[in-house]
Design a protein around this motif. Structure first.
Motif, mmCIF file in Angstrom:
data_model
loop_
_atom_site.group_PDB
_atom_site.id
_atom_site.type_symbol
_atom_site.label_atom_id
_atom_site.label_comp_id
_atom_site.label_asym_id
_atom_site.label_seq_id
_atom_site.Cartn_x
_atom_site.Cartn_y
_atom_site.Cartn_z
ATOM 1 N N ILE A 239 2.077 -4.406 -1.667
ATOM 2 C CA ILE A 239 1.835 -5.850 -1.729
ATOM 3 C C ILE A 239 1.351 -6.316 -0.355
ATOM 4 C CG2 ILE A 239 2.865 -8.132 -2.130
ATOM 5 C CD1 ILE A 239 2.851 -6.436 -4.641
ATOM 6 N N ASN A 240 0.198 -6.980 -0.337
ATOM 7 C CA ASN A 240 -0.310 -7.575 0.887
ATOM 8 C C ASN A 240 0.582 -8.771 1.208
ATOM 9 O OD1 ASN A 240 -1.709 -9.229 2.738
ATOM 10 N ND2 ASN A 240 -3.672 -8.379 2.082
ATOM 11 N N LYS A 241 1.284 -8.713 2.337
ATOM 12 C CA LYS A 241 2.270 -9.751 2.671
ATOM 13 C C LYS A 241 1.652 -11.118 2.909
ATOM 14 C CE LYS A 241 5.774 -6.643 4.378
ATOM 15 N NZ LYS A 241 6.635 -6.234 5.475
ATOM 16 N N SER A 242 0.421 -11.162 3.380
ATOM 17 C CA SER A 242 -0.185 -12.464 3.662
ATOM 18 C C SER A 242 -0.729 -13.136 2.401
ATOM 19 C CB SER A 242 -1.291 -12.322 4.706
ATOM 20 O OG SER A 242 -2.306 -11.469 4.233
ATOM 21 N N THR A 243 -1.174 -12.352 1.412
ATOM 22 C CA THR A 243 -1.746 -12.942 0.199
ATOM 23 C C THR A 243 -0.887 -12.716 -1.047
ATOM 24 O OG1 THR A 243 -3.015 -10.950 -0.333
ATOM 25 C CG2 THR A 243 -4.083 -12.594 1.078
ATOM 26 N N ASN A 244 0.175 -11.930 -0.923
ATOM 27 C CA ASN A 244 1.022 -11.537 -2.067
ATOM 28 C C ASN A 244 0.233 -10.829 -3.163
ATOM 29 O OD1 ASN A 244 3.657 -11.890 -1.468
ATOM 30 N ND2 ASN A 244 3.915 -13.807 -2.605
ATOM 31 N N GLU A 245 -0.887 -10.247 -2.803
ATOM 32 C CA GLU A 245 -1.737 -9.550 -3.756
ATOM 33 C C GLU A 245 -1.308 -8.081 -3.847
ATOM 34 O OE1 GLU A 245 -6.496 -8.506 -4.364
ATOM 35 O OE2 GLU A 245 -5.801 -9.443 -2.520
ATOM 36 N N LYS A 246 -1.288 -7.562 -5.064
ATOM 37 C CA LYS A 246 -0.958 -6.154 -5.286
ATOM 38 C C LYS A 246 -2.216 -5.320 -5.021
ATOM 39 C CE LYS A 246 0.967 -3.070 -8.784
ATOM 40 N NZ LYS A 246 1.492 -2.982 -10.164
ATOM 41 N N ILE A 247 -2.120 -4.385 -4.100
ATOM 42 C CA ILE A 247 -3.250 -3.545 -3.702
ATOM 43 C C ILE A 247 -2.966 -2.103 -4.116
ATOM 44 C CG2 ILE A 247 -4.659 -2.732 -1.775
ATOM 45 C CD1 ILE A 247 -4.814 -5.732 -2.070
ATOM 46 N N THR A 248 -3.935 -1.464 -4.763
ATOM 47 C CA THR A 248 -3.831 -0.046 -5.111
ATOM 48 C C THR A 248 -4.944 0.698 -4.390
ATOM 49 O OG1 THR A 248 -2.903 -0.550 -7.282
ATOM 50 C CG2 THR A 248 -3.851 1.631 -6.989
ATOM 51 N N SER A 249 -4.537 1.713 -3.657
ATOM 52 C CA SER A 249 -5.475 2.540 -2.914
ATOM 53 C C SER A 249 -5.453 3.953 -3.505
ATOM 54 C CB SER A 249 -5.065 2.569 -1.440
ATOM 55 O OG SER A 249 -5.856 3.475 -0.729
ATOM 56 N N THR A 250 -6.623 4.482 -3.820
ATOM 57 C CA THR A 250 -6.721 5.815 -4.412
ATOM 58 C C THR A 250 -7.288 6.791 -3.390
ATOM 59 O OG1 THR A 250 -7.077 4.878 -6.600
ATOM 60 C CG2 THR A 250 -7.719 7.169 -6.290
ATOM 61 N N GLU A 251 -6.625 7.926 -3.272
ATOM 62 C CA GLU A 251 -7.090 9.009 -2.407
ATOM 63 C C GLU A 251 -7.500 10.173 -3.317
ATOM 64 O OE1 GLU A 251 -8.090 10.676 1.166
ATOM 65 O OE2 GLU A 251 -7.114 8.732 0.982
ATOM 66 N N TRP A 252 -8.672 10.764 -3.038
ATOM 67 C CA TRP A 252 -9.165 11.885 -3.837
ATOM 68 C C TRP A 252 -8.995 13.180 -3.057
ATOM 69 C CZ3 TRP A 252 -10.342 11.625 -8.830
ATOM 70 C CH2 TRP A 252 -10.564 10.363 -9.372
ATOM 71 N N HIS A 253 -8.522 14.215 -3.746
ATOM 72 C CA HIS A 253 -8.287 15.528 -3.154
ATOM 73 C C HIS A 253 -9.074 16.564 -3.958
ATOM 74 C CE1 HIS A 253 -4.791 13.539 -1.311
ATOM 75 N NE2 HIS A 253 -4.599 13.031 -2.512
ATOM 76 N N ASN A 254 -9.733 17.483 -3.261
ATOM 77 C CA ASN A 254 -10.454 18.579 -3.918
ATOM 78 C C ASN A 254 -9.511 19.771 -4.018
ATOM 79 O OD1 ASN A 254 -12.955 17.168 -4.056
ATOM 80 N ND2 ASN A 254 -13.203 17.545 -1.870
ATOM 81 N N LEU A 255 -9.177 20.171 -5.259
ATOM 82 C CA LEU A 255 -8.243 21.261 -5.473
ATOM 83 C C LEU A 255 -8.971 22.526 -5.897
ATOM 84 C CD1 LEU A 255 -6.336 18.828 -5.407
ATOM 85 C CD2 LEU A 255 -4.996 19.950 -7.160
ATOM 86 N N VAL A 256 -8.437 23.677 -5.465
ATOM 87 C CA VAL A 256 -8.984 24.976 -5.816
ATOM 88 C C VAL A 256 -7.840 25.856 -6.313
ATOM 89 C CG1 VAL A 256 -10.159 27.033 -4.951
ATOM 90 C CG2 VAL A 256 -10.795 24.782 -4.075
ATOM 91 N N VAL A 257 -8.002 26.424 -7.507
ATOM 92 C CA VAL A 257 -7.044 27.391 -8.053
ATOM 93 C C VAL A 257 -7.792 28.698 -8.302
ATOM 94 C CG1 VAL A 257 -5.403 25.781 -9.049
ATOM 95 C CG2 VAL A 257 -7.386 26.427 -10.357
ATOM 96 N N ARG A 258 -7.075 29.809 -8.223
ATOM 97 C CA ARG A 258 -7.723 31.116 -8.295
ATOM 98 C C ARG A 258 -7.218 31.959 -9.463
ATOM 99 N NH1 ARG A 258 -10.699 31.845 -3.922
ATOM 100 N NH2 ARG A 258 -10.242 30.621 -2.098
#
Length: 145
Positions: free
Chosen positions: A41-60
């Motif tokens: 939650i952004n404390k100044s705007t009370n807005e709910k923020i979602t941040s997505t991080e992408w990961h490149n996965l390798v399986v063998r």
């Protein structure tokens, strides 16, 4: 501490289908993106923020074949592995870099293929809630956990 550690643990959702690459000698690798989210939650705007991080996965090898068979885009998975950076030459001659997660362990948390194959068990039709649980037919090979 005299040693070092390179360990990653992620829980996220597959961003695409697994791309398989096969090599001479029977070895293979599977690659797929994994999305992890952080919500705050952004404390100044009370807005709910979602941040997505992408990961490149390798399986063998066998692990890659298992992932390809059971996972599809949108499935939730827990992975453990290590961070690995690599570089290569692109067709235009430029040097490209990427950071990947080399998966060593994984656990499927939800799979679409699994939920599509199992239908909910209907409740008994009588209003009597005292019924024998042994009379409920479970799908074959269904584990209770």
């Amino acid at each position: 501490m005299s040693g070092t550690i390179n360990k990653v643990m992620l829980i996220g959702y597959l961003g695409d289908e697994i791309k398989m690459h096969y090599f001479d000698g029977g070895n293979c690798i599977g690659r797929f993106p994994l999305a992890t989210n952080e919500t705050y939650i952004n404390k100044s705007t009370n807005e709910k923020i979602t941040s997505t991080e992408w990961h490149n996965l390798v399986v063998r090898n066998k692990a890659a074949e298992i992932c390809e068979k059971y996972l599809s885009k949108g499935d939730k998975i827990f992975v453990e592995g290590r961070i690995k950076s690599r570089q290569w030459q692109a067709e235009d001659g430029t040097t490209k870099y990427t950071t990947e997660i080399q998966v060593t362990e994984f656990t499927f948390l939800t799979t679409k293929k699994d939920t599509e194959n199992h239908k909910p068990i209907p409740a008994p039709e009588s209003k009597n809630t005292n019924f024998d649980a042994q009379n409920i037919a479970l799908p074959e090979n269904d584990l209770p956990f």
